[in-house]
Structures are given as C-alpha cells and as structure tokens.
Design a protein around this motif. Structure first.
Motif, PDB file in Angstrom:
ATOM      1  N   LYS A  55      81.421 -31.666  35.141  1.00  0.00           N
ATOM      2  CA  LYS A  55      81.739 -30.784  34.014  1.00  0.00           C
ATOM      3  C   LYS A  55      80.800 -31.064  32.838  1.00  0.00           C
ATOM      4  O   LYS A  55      80.381 -30.143  32.135  1.00  0.00           O
ATOM      5  N   ASP A  56      80.465 -32.350  32.652  1.00  0.00           N
ATOM      6  CA  ASP A  56      79.584 -32.759  31.549  1.00  0.00           C
ATOM      7  C   ASP A  56      78.171 -32.192  31.679  1.00  0.00           C
ATOM      8  O   ASP A  56      77.444 -32.099  30.686  1.00  0.00           O
ATOM      9  N   ILE A  57      77.777 -31.839  32.881  1.00  0.00           N
ATOM     10  CA  ILE A  57      76.463 -31.243  33.106  1.00  0.00           C
ATOM     11  C   ILE A  57      76.572 -29.714  33.104  1.00  0.00           C
ATOM     12  O   ILE A  57      75.767 -29.024  32.489  1.00  0.00           O
ATOM     13  N   LEU A  58      77.576 -29.196  33.783  1.00  0.00           N
ATOM     14  CA  LEU A  58      77.709 -27.752  33.969  1.00  0.00           C
ATOM     15  C   LEU A  58      78.057 -26.997  32.685  1.00  0.00           C
ATOM     16  O   LEU A  58      77.438 -25.979  32.371  1.00  0.00           O
ATOM     17  N   GLU A  59      79.019 -27.493  31.941  1.00  0.00           N
ATOM     18  CA  GLU A  59      79.481 -26.759  30.761  1.00  0.00           C
ATOM     19  C   GLU A  59      78.407 -26.561  29.688  1.00  0.00           C
ATOM     20  O   GLU A  59      78.255 -25.455  29.177  1.00  0.00           O
ATOM     21  N   PRO A  60      77.635 -27.599  29.331  1.00  0.00           N
ATOM     22  CA  PRO A  60      76.576 -27.364  28.333  1.00  0.00           C
ATOM     23  C   PRO A  60      75.546 -26.323  28.801  1.00  0.00           C
ATOM     24  O   PRO A  60      75.040 -25.544  27.995  1.00  0.00           O
ATOM     25  N   TYR A  61      75.266 -26.282  30.104  1.00  0.00           N
ATOM     26  CA  TYR A  61      74.330 -25.284  30.617  1.00  0.00           C
ATOM     27  C   TYR A  61      74.934 -23.882  30.511  1.00  0.00           C
ATOM     28  O   TYR A  61      74.296 -22.949  30.018  1.00  0.00           O
ATOM     29  N   LYS A  62      76.175 -23.736  30.957  1.00  0.00           N
ATOM     30  CA  LYS A  62      76.839 -22.434  30.902  1.00  0.00           C
ATOM     31  C   LYS A  62      77.000 -21.939  29.467  1.00  0.00           C
ATOM     32  O   LYS A  62      76.938 -20.744  29.209  1.00  0.00           O
ATOM     33  N   ASP A  63      77.186 -22.871  28.542  1.00  0.00           N
ATOM     34  CA  ASP A  63      77.349 -22.516  27.125  1.00  0.00           C
ATOM     35  C   ASP A  63      76.016 -22.311  26.406  1.00  0.00           C
ATOM     36  O   ASP A  63      76.001 -22.029  25.203  1.00  0.00           O
ATOM     37  N   GLY A  64      74.905 -22.499  27.117  1.00  0.00           N
ATOM     38  CA  GLY A  64      73.589 -22.306  26.516  1.00  0.00           C
ATOM     39  C   GLY A  64      73.135 -23.448  25.623  1.00  0.00           C
ATOM     40  O   GLY A  64      72.189 -23.292  24.855  1.00  0.00           O
ATOM     41  N   LYS A  65      73.781 -24.600  25.750  1.00  0.00           N
ATOM     42  CA  LYS A  65      73.422 -25.745  24.906  1.00  0.00           C
ATOM     43  C   LYS A  65      72.286 -26.574  25.490  1.00  0.00           C
ATOM     44  O   LYS A  65      71.666 -27.358  24.784  1.00  0.00           O
ATOM     45  N   ILE A  66      72.056 -26.430  26.801  1.00  0.00           N
ATOM     46  CA  ILE A  66      70.896 -27.069  27.434  1.00  0.00           C
ATOM     47  C   ILE A  66      70.183 -26.030  28.292  1.00  0.00           C
ATOM     48  O   ILE A  66      70.782 -25.063  28.744  1.00  0.00           O
TER      49      ILE A  66
END
Length: 146
Positions: free
Chosen positions: A70-81
């Motif tokens: 979740k710590d990797i997936l969520e920032p990507y989905k949210d456009g933060k990385i």
C-alpha cells in the motif's frame, strides 16, 4: 516456459475469459494487493475461482508477494510519485522479498498474472515477469493479453 499477463479493466467477462481459454491458461496468478474490491466486478477472487474452473478448466491462486505494498501503490495512484519512482520501489521490494526463490515454476508455466491495468506498459505485472527473467533461470516467454 510460456507465461501470460492480463488486466481486467476495459474488458467484458466474455472477452476476459475468452482470452484466457484461447491461451490455454492453466493457472490465473492474482498479483493484486486487493482481490475483493467492489470495483473489480467479475474479477473478485471468489467469482474468479468459479468462472475459471467452469469456463477455462483453470485454477486461481492469489500471490500477494507479487503485489506492491500500500505504501508504494497509493502514492503512485495519487500522483505523488512518478512511474519511474514506483517502478524503482517495486523492483527493490521484489528483491527484498526474494520472489525468484519463492515462486514455483509450475505456477507460471501456462500461468497468467492478473492485475487491473488494461495494458501492461505501466503495470507491475510486467515488472514481475521482467524481474523474474533477470533474476532467475525461468526463461519466461511473456505474452500480454489485451
């Protein structure tokens, strides 16, 4: 060894299961973090188990070690990385997990990695296959179904 990948979005159930059946997939390897989401429609784990057995004479296996955290997936989905940062984090995670030691070859032989993304280009299922080809002796021939 032939391995396939597929995403369920932008596909009807008919299209999805036809692709799997025509490819003679023996095992659908679910590499999603969440395999019970209401957004998954026909691709929820219990539905998949039934449909795969009845339509494709195939098995279903969920392998969360091949999913991002979740710590990797969520920032990507949210456009933060960026995709590049996501890719780097996920490749490092697979290395820390030593997935090349835990994935059974028979699971991948005529197996198909499942995720939600329609195309494999920016999806972790492609990264899993590429990582295994680089870090194991499996010599996987990959076919992306879409």
């Amino acid at each position: 060894m032939n391995v396939y990948t597929i995403g369920f979005t932008k596909k009807s159930a008919q299209s999805f299961f036809t692709l799997l059946k025509k490819s003679n997939v023996r095992t659908l390897v679910d590499v999603r973090l969440n395999n019970v989401s209401q957004l998954a429609g026909f691709a929820k784990k219990d539905d998949l188990k039934y449909f795969l057995r009845e339509i494709c004479d195939a098995e279903y296996v969920h392998v969360p070690d091949l999913a991002p955290t979740k710590d990797i997936l969520e920032p990507y989905k949210d456009g933060k990385i960026t995709w590049t940062a996501y890719e780097d984090k996920f490749l490092n995670l697979m290395a820390r997990r030593n997935i090349e030691r835990s994935v059974r070859p028979q699971l991948l032989d005529q197996g198909c990695l499942l995720c939600s993304e329609h195309e494999p280009h920016m999806c972790h299922r492609r990264l899993v296959v590429e990582y295994l080809n680089k870090n194991s002796d499996l010599n996987l021939t990959v076919n992306h179904l879409f």
